[in-house]
Design a protein around this motif. Structure first.
Motif, PDB file in Angstrom:
ATOM      1  N   VAL A   1       0.859  -1.178   0.000  1.00 28.87           N
ATOM      2  CA  VAL A   1       0.000   0.000   0.000  1.00 28.87           C
ATOM      3  C   VAL A   1       0.896   1.228   0.000  1.00 28.87           C
ATOM      4  CG1 VAL A   1      -1.761   1.269   1.259  1.00 28.87           C
ATOM      5  CG2 VAL A   1      -1.797  -1.233   1.251  1.00 28.87           C
ATOM      6  N   LEU A   2       0.745   2.063  -1.001  1.00 25.10           N
ATOM      7  CA  LEU A   2       1.539   3.281  -1.094  1.00 25.10           C
ATOM      8  C   LEU A   2       0.759   4.443  -0.503  1.00 25.10           C
ATOM      9  CD1 LEU A   2       2.862   2.874  -4.723  1.00 25.10           C
ATOM     10  CD2 LEU A   2       4.016   2.275  -2.597  1.00 25.10           C
ATOM     11  N   THR A   3       1.450   5.274   0.264  1.00 24.25           N
ATOM     12  CA  THR A   3       0.829   6.465   0.822  1.00 24.25           C
ATOM     13  C   THR A   3       1.659   7.675   0.427  1.00 24.25           C
ATOM     14  OG1 THR A   3       2.030   6.236   2.898  1.00 24.25           O
ATOM     15  CG2 THR A   3      -0.153   5.243   2.794  1.00 24.25           C
ATOM     16  N   ALA A   4       1.001   8.790   0.262  1.00 22.58           N
ATOM     17  CA  ALA A   4       1.677  10.022  -0.132  1.00 22.58           C
ATOM     18  C   ALA A   4       2.344  10.671   1.072  1.00 22.58           C
ATOM     19  CB  ALA A   4       0.672  10.989  -0.740  1.00 22.58           C
ATOM     20  N   VAL A   5       3.580  11.112   0.891  1.00 22.98           N
ATOM     21  CA  VAL A   5       4.248  11.920   1.911  1.00 22.98           C
ATOM     22  C   VAL A   5       3.676  13.323   1.787  1.00 22.98           C
ATOM     23  CG1 VAL A   5       6.442  12.897   2.670  1.00 22.98           C
ATOM     24  CG2 VAL A   5       6.330  10.522   1.889  1.00 22.98           C
ATOM     25  N   THR A   6       3.151  13.852   2.896  1.00 22.62           N
ATOM     26  CA  THR A   6       2.503  15.159   2.848  1.00 22.62           C
ATOM     27  C   THR A   6       3.351  16.278   3.436  1.00 22.62           C
ATOM     28  OG1 THR A   6       1.312  14.686   4.897  1.00 22.62           O
ATOM     29  CG2 THR A   6       0.182  14.175   2.832  1.00 22.62           C
ATOM     30  N   ASP A   7       4.394  15.938   4.219  1.00 21.63           N
ATOM     31  CA  ASP A   7       5.275  16.972   4.762  1.00 21.63           C
ATOM     32  C   ASP A   7       6.566  16.329   5.256  1.00 21.63           C
ATOM     33  OD1 ASP A   7       6.090  19.520   5.462  1.00 21.63           O
ATOM     34  OD2 ASP A   7       4.603  19.791   7.043  1.00 21.63           O
ATOM     35  N   VAL A   8       7.667  17.075   5.140  1.00 26.06           N
ATOM     36  CA  VAL A   8       8.980  16.636   5.627  1.00 26.06           C
ATOM     37  C   VAL A   8       9.660  17.837   6.270  1.00 26.06           C
ATOM     38  CG1 VAL A   8      11.256  15.739   5.010  1.00 26.06           C
ATOM     39  CG2 VAL A   8       9.232  14.919   3.799  1.00 26.06           C
ATOM     40  N   LYS A   9      10.267  17.633   7.428  1.00 24.97           N
ATOM     41  CA  LYS A   9      11.026  18.680   8.112  1.00 24.97           C
ATOM     42  C   LYS A   9      12.377  18.112   8.535  1.00 24.97           C
ATOM     43  CE  LYS A   9       7.590  21.628   8.249  1.00 24.97           C
ATOM     44  NZ  LYS A   9       7.321  22.328   7.058  1.00 24.97           N
ATOM     45  N   PHE A  10      13.410  18.949   8.480  1.00 22.29           N
ATOM     46  CA  PHE A  10      14.744  18.558   8.924  1.00 22.29           C
ATOM     47  C   PHE A  10      14.999  19.065  10.334  1.00 22.29           C
ATOM     48  CE2 PHE A  10      15.172  18.000   4.431  1.00 22.29           C
ATOM     49  CZ  PHE A  10      16.013  16.908   4.333  1.00 22.29           C
ATOM     50  N   ILE A  11      15.687  18.255  11.123  1.00 21.12           N
ATOM     51  CA  ILE A  11      16.151  18.644  12.455  1.00 21.12           C
ATOM     52  C   ILE A  11      17.668  18.503  12.408  1.00 21.12           C
ATOM     53  CG2 ILE A  11      15.964  18.252  14.939  1.00 21.12           C
ATOM     54  CD1 ILE A  11      13.301  16.796  14.383  1.00 21.12           C
ATOM     55  N   ALA A  12      18.326  19.546  11.912  1.00 29.37           N
ATOM     56  CA  ALA A  12      19.767  19.489  11.644  1.00 29.37           C
ATOM     57  C   ALA A  12      20.578  19.212  12.904  1.00 29.37           C
ATOM     58  CB  ALA A  12      20.225  20.792  10.994  1.00 29.37           C
ATOM     59  N   ARG A  13      20.173  19.760  14.042  1.00 27.92           N
ATOM     60  CA  ARG A  13      20.946  19.577  15.278  1.00 27.92           C
ATOM     61  C   ARG A  13      21.003  18.113  15.711  1.00 27.92           C
ATOM     62  NH1 ARG A  13      16.131  21.884  16.514  1.00 27.92           N
ATOM     63  NH2 ARG A  13      14.822  20.838  18.049  1.00 27.92           N
ATOM     64  N   LYS A  14      20.062  17.289  15.242  1.00 31.07           N
ATOM     65  CA  LYS A  14      20.043  15.863  15.562  1.00 31.07           C
ATOM     66  C   LYS A  14      20.481  14.996  14.381  1.00 31.07           C
ATOM     67  CE  LYS A  14      17.731  14.368  18.831  1.00 31.07           C
ATOM     68  NZ  LYS A  14      18.190  13.757  20.066  1.00 31.07           N
ATOM     69  N   GLY A  15      20.579  15.602  13.189  1.00 36.32           N
ATOM     70  CA  GLY A  15      20.869  14.817  11.997  1.00 36.32           C
ATOM     71  C   GLY A  15      19.680  13.967  11.584  1.00 36.32           C
TER      72      GLY A  15
END
Length: 98
Positions: free
Chosen positions: A3-17
């Protein structure tokens, strides 16, 4: 069956990698991306699926907001608080830096 689902948002947390992604099945996935990518954890932001979800990452504290359907949750990888006062879909979130 896959089952494929759409990614609706992505955020980076650079301080944690890390990067945090949420998909239309309301599952939040946390990945570590330095050297090689590996999954840190996953958790369900909402009990139902097939809705729009969005994320916000606090700039200095270890918090993530998820907004799925009409529900906002505050996370530190565990749900700290749920806000259910919204009557319409949540399309965007942002922390106030002050």
């Amino acid at each position: 069956m896959i089952v494929l689902t759409a990614v609706t948002d992505v955020k980076f947390i650079a301080r944690k990698g890390w990067f945090v992604a949420v998909s239309s099945d309301c599952v939040v996935h946390v990945y570590h991306y330095e050297k090689e990518m590996r999954k840190v954890t996953s958790f369900r932001a909402l009990g139902r699926a097939d809705v729009w979800c969005t994320l916000a990452v606090h700039p200095t504290q270890p918090y993530v907001l998820s907004g799925c359907a009409t529900e906002i949750k505050l996370w530190d990888l565990n749900c700290i608080q749920t806000f259910e006062e919204h009557s319409a879909a949540i399309m965007a979130l942002k922390f106030n830096p002050e």
